[in-house]
Design an enzyme around this catalytic site. Sequence first.
Site, PDB file in Angstrom:
ATOM      1  N   GLY A  20      28.806 -63.990  26.860  1.00 54.49           N
ATOM      2  CA  GLY A  20      30.096 -63.585  27.400  1.00 54.49           C
ATOM      3  C   GLY A  20      30.154 -62.060  27.317  1.00 54.49           C
ATOM      4  O   GLY A  20      29.820 -61.472  26.273  1.00 54.49           O
ATOM      5  N   ALA A  21      30.557 -61.450  28.424  1.00 57.08           N
ATOM      6  CA  ALA A  21      30.421 -59.986  28.531  1.00 57.08           C
ATOM      7  C   ALA A  21      31.140 -59.207  27.420  1.00 57.08           C
ATOM      8  O   ALA A  21      30.589 -58.240  26.878  1.00 57.08           O
ATOM      9  CB  ALA A  21      30.932 -59.534  29.901  1.00 57.08           C
ATOM     10  N   CYS A 132      32.952 -71.295  33.881  1.00 54.70           N
ATOM     11  CA  CYS A 132      32.192 -70.760  32.758  1.00 54.70           C
ATOM     12  C   CYS A 132      33.064 -70.659  31.502  1.00 54.70           C
ATOM     13  O   CYS A 132      33.981 -71.472  31.310  1.00 54.70           O
ATOM     14  CB  CYS A 132      31.567 -69.413  33.112  1.00 54.70           C
ATOM     15  N   ASP A 201      31.662 -60.109  34.523  1.00 55.12           N
ATOM     16  CA  ASP A 201      30.590 -59.359  33.842  1.00 55.12           C
ATOM     17  C   ASP A 201      30.554 -57.933  34.352  1.00 55.12           C
ATOM     18  O   ASP A 201      30.204 -57.009  33.613  1.00 55.12           O
ATOM     19  CB  ASP A 201      29.238 -60.029  34.064  1.00 55.12           C
ATOM     20  N   LYS A 237      34.373 -53.197  31.848  1.00 54.18           N
ATOM     21  CA  LYS A 237      33.568 -54.082  32.711  1.00 54.18           C
ATOM     22  C   LYS A 237      33.395 -53.460  34.097  1.00 54.18           C
ATOM     23  O   LYS A 237      32.783 -54.058  34.982  1.00 54.18           O
ATOM     24  CB  LYS A 237      34.247 -55.434  32.856  1.00 54.18           C
TER      25      LYS A 237
END
Length: 326
Positions: A20-21, A132, A201, A237
């Site tokens: 996970g970013a 996700c 992301d 991000k």
Amino acid sequence: MFPQDLTKLAEDIREMRIRGAAEIGRTAAEGLAIAATHIKTEDPQEFMDELEKAYRLLLSTRPTAVSLPNALRYVMHRVTTAFKKGMDVDELRTLTIRAAEDFKRSSQEAVRRISEIGAKRIRSGDVIMTHCNSSVAISILKEARRQGKEFRVIATETRPRFQGRLTAKALSEVGIPVTLIIDSAARYFMPKVDKVLVGADVVTANGAVVNKIGTSQIALAAKEARVRVFVGAETYKFSPSTVLGELVEIEERPPEEVLPPEELSHLKGVTVANPAFDVTPPDFIDIIITEKGIIPPQASVLILMEEFGWTIGEESIGRTTVEEEG
Ligand code: RUB
């Protein structure tokens, strides 16, 4: 030789035990702090050389999430500036640890802010589809639930790594009803959905969002059904290099994630392709929820200009996307 803790941390990111970013970014910053703690030298130049090696190791772990280089450069920029001012090794070490902590704190605060802003967009009675396992999307949903809103979530299972199961677990633990579906059922369910909410992301300069493979198909189905698509993304991000026309590298994961090697070996002429992310164009996204507020995807470049300065070049990319102290 890297300290064992650092090698393990890098391996955990590479093997997706840490994923996970947002979490990748925070952990990478922590990796530099670990490196700094273990570097044994009195010479500032040697300290910087060793830290640079750790930076390169961490940078190589996963290629797509820009939170990783942004977090690392946030720390490195501060330490490099201090090095140029002539600080000694003890000071550089302390500064590396402090910069990593600052990034972590700032990241957590950004997610908290996004959850407050995003929760306002959720109404009782909503059916929300997510894909996700995004900690940012989950924190928005949890905050809305905490405010007493009653809604339902449809979570895609997210093959091949099944991150959707993590999402279903996290939401069910706070009393949010979840329906887990297979990825290919997303369009089937879309007419029943009020909003799609995903994480990111990478957000590019033109407002495209790179997120888990399948996000763009879901956004396409949402557009067809006139369902709005919301993205939750902290400003770290946003990718400064995309302003310069760089493309985002899409990670290709091992074929074993899709098919056991012994089965594949029996299939003559069959290869497995396993891209981990895809690109959703800005036209398929309604809003991006950042800690600075809500923006239309087309305004992403303004966020980048604000964070990195109006003359983005290699120098400014080495800067930071989170506010520096002092
Ligand atoms: C995770 C994924 C998430 C984003 C955002 O992919 O695509 O949607 O990283 O997550 P992977 P967050 O499992 O391959 O890392 O909101 O937690 O930053």
